[in-house]
Design a protein around this motif. Structure first.
Motif, PDB file in Angstrom:
ATOM      1  N   ARG A  18      27.405 121.994  53.934  1.00 19.62           N
ATOM      2  CA  ARG A  18      27.185 123.441  54.037  1.00 19.62           C
ATOM      3  C   ARG A  18      25.745 123.706  54.469  1.00 19.62           C
ATOM      4  N   LEU A  19      25.574 124.546  55.466  1.00 15.62           N
ATOM      5  CA  LEU A  19      24.249 124.811  56.023  1.00 15.62           C
ATOM      6  C   LEU A  19      23.277 125.412  55.017  1.00 15.62           C
ATOM      7  N   GLU A  20      23.779 126.214  54.079  1.00 14.15           N
ATOM      8  CA  GLU A  20      22.867 126.807  53.095  1.00 14.15           C
ATOM      9  C   GLU A  20      22.250 125.746  52.173  1.00 14.15           C
ATOM     10  N   CYS A  21      22.774 124.538  52.198  1.00  7.07           N
ATOM     11  CA  CYS A  21      22.233 123.459  51.365  1.00  7.07           C
ATOM     12  C   CYS A  21      21.040 122.760  52.019  1.00  7.07           C
ATOM     13  N   LEU A  22      20.758 123.085  53.271  1.00  3.58           N
ATOM     14  CA  LEU A  22      19.643 122.439  53.973  1.00  3.58           C
ATOM     15  C   LEU A  22      18.302 122.661  53.270  1.00  3.58           C
ATOM     16  N   GLU A  23      18.135 123.819  52.633  1.00  8.89           N
ATOM     17  CA  GLU A  23      16.863 124.096  51.958  1.00  8.89           C
ATOM     18  C   GLU A  23      16.640 123.172  50.751  1.00  8.89           C
ATOM     19  N   ASP A  24      17.702 122.565  50.235  1.00  9.16           N
ATOM     20  CA  ASP A  24      17.579 121.629  49.106  1.00  9.16           C
ATOM     21  C   ASP A  24      17.368 120.184  49.551  1.00  9.16           C
ATOM     22  N   LYS A  25      17.414 119.956  50.858  1.00  8.35           N
ATOM     23  CA  LYS A  25      17.287 118.595  51.394  1.00  8.35           C
ATOM     24  C   LYS A  25      16.004 117.944  50.882  1.00  8.35           C
ATOM     25  N   THR A  26      16.123 116.692  50.476  1.00  8.74           N
ATOM     26  CA  THR A  26      14.973 115.954  49.954  1.00  8.74           C
ATOM     27  C   THR A  26      15.106 114.490  50.351  1.00  8.74           C
ATOM     28  N   THR A  66      26.434 122.857  43.541  1.00  5.86           N
ATOM     29  CA  THR A  66      27.227 122.382  44.675  1.00  5.86           C
ATOM     30  C   THR A  66      26.326 121.845  45.770  1.00  5.86           C
ATOM     31  N   CYS A  67      25.234 122.546  46.055  1.00  2.00           N
ATOM     32  CA  CYS A  67      24.313 122.077  47.098  1.00  2.00           C
ATOM     33  C   CYS A  67      23.637 120.763  46.698  1.00  2.00           C
ATOM     34  N   ILE A  77      23.764 117.241  48.868  1.00  2.00           N
ATOM     35  CA  ILE A  77      22.612 116.411  49.247  1.00  2.00           C
ATOM     36  C   ILE A  77      22.825 114.978  48.756  1.00  2.00           C
ATOM     37  N   VAL A  78      23.252 114.841  47.514  1.00  2.00           N
ATOM     38  CA  VAL A  78      23.495 113.505  46.951  1.00  2.00           C
ATOM     39  C   VAL A  78      24.638 112.822  47.690  1.00  2.00           C
ATOM     40  N   HIS A  79      25.643 113.574  48.055  1.00  2.00           N
ATOM     41  CA  HIS A  79      26.765 113.024  48.824  1.00  2.00           C
ATOM     42  C   HIS A  79      26.256 112.376  50.112  1.00  2.00           C
ATOM     43  N   GLU A  80      25.370 113.062  50.814  1.00  2.00           N
ATOM     44  CA  GLU A  80      24.796 112.519  52.049  1.00  2.00           C
ATOM     45  C   GLU A  80      24.003 111.244  51.764  1.00  2.00           C
TER      46      GLU A  80
END
Length: 180
Positions: free
Chosen positions: A53-61, A154-155, A159-162
């Protein structure tokens, strides 16, 4: 010693020799089993996560996988690293998945596969642990801290899924180095 006792002793010795041979064969073929599991596990992880989900990009680490782990000097070090990765993945996927919306049956199949492969690896592991295992533990601790900090949102799980998908790439590299 009676003849019956001698026969029984010989049969026990023969049984022990045969079982030792079978166990060593299993360890020699372990990298094949692990490679198959890597593929199956990767497919299950892909199916359980859905689209990013694109809204999860801000949580990327960046969790900073310890690259040194990917350069083992001996096959046993690669095996220990794979074992640790699988154990840590089992720990992560065993809790707090309620907000993910993932198919529980797929998660359970994944966990069952992890448990079986961990058990197989344990039969062949050397007893001495290396410092790279500690670095892996720290890496997975960062992942768990991230999930906890984000309240298992969910986000956070996306991130962890990736990251878990990347872990399977690392595991496959290590599996190739498990060959004797």
């Amino acid at each position: 010693m009676t003849i019956k006792s001698q026969r029984c002793l010989w049969l026990i010795c023969l049984l022990l020799m045969i079982s030792a041979g079978i166990m060593s064969l299993d360890c020699n073929l372990l990298h094949h089993q692990q490679s198959k599991f890597n593929w199956t596990g990767l497919q299950l992880v892909k199916r359980m996560g859905g689209k990013f989900r694109l809204e999860c990009l801000e949580d990327k680490t960046s969790f900073q996988f310890p690259e040194k782990v990917l350069k083992p000097k001996f096959p046993q070090q690669a095996m220990m690293a794979v074992h640790e990765i699988l154990q840590q993945l089992f720990g992560i996927f065993s809790r707090n998945l309620s907000q993910t919306g993932w198919d529980r049956r797929i998660v359970e199949r994944f966990l069952n596969g992890l448990a079986l492969q961990i058990e197989r690896l344990e039969t062949c592991l050397p007893t001495k642990r290396g410092t790279n295992i500690w670095k892996l533990k720290q890496y997975f601790q960062r992942i768990q801290d991230f999930l906890r900090e984000k309240k298992y949102s969910t986000c956070a799980w996306q991130i962890v899924h990736e990251e878990v998908l990347r872990c399977f790439q690392y595991t496959e590299k290590l599996t190739k180095k498990m060959k004797n």
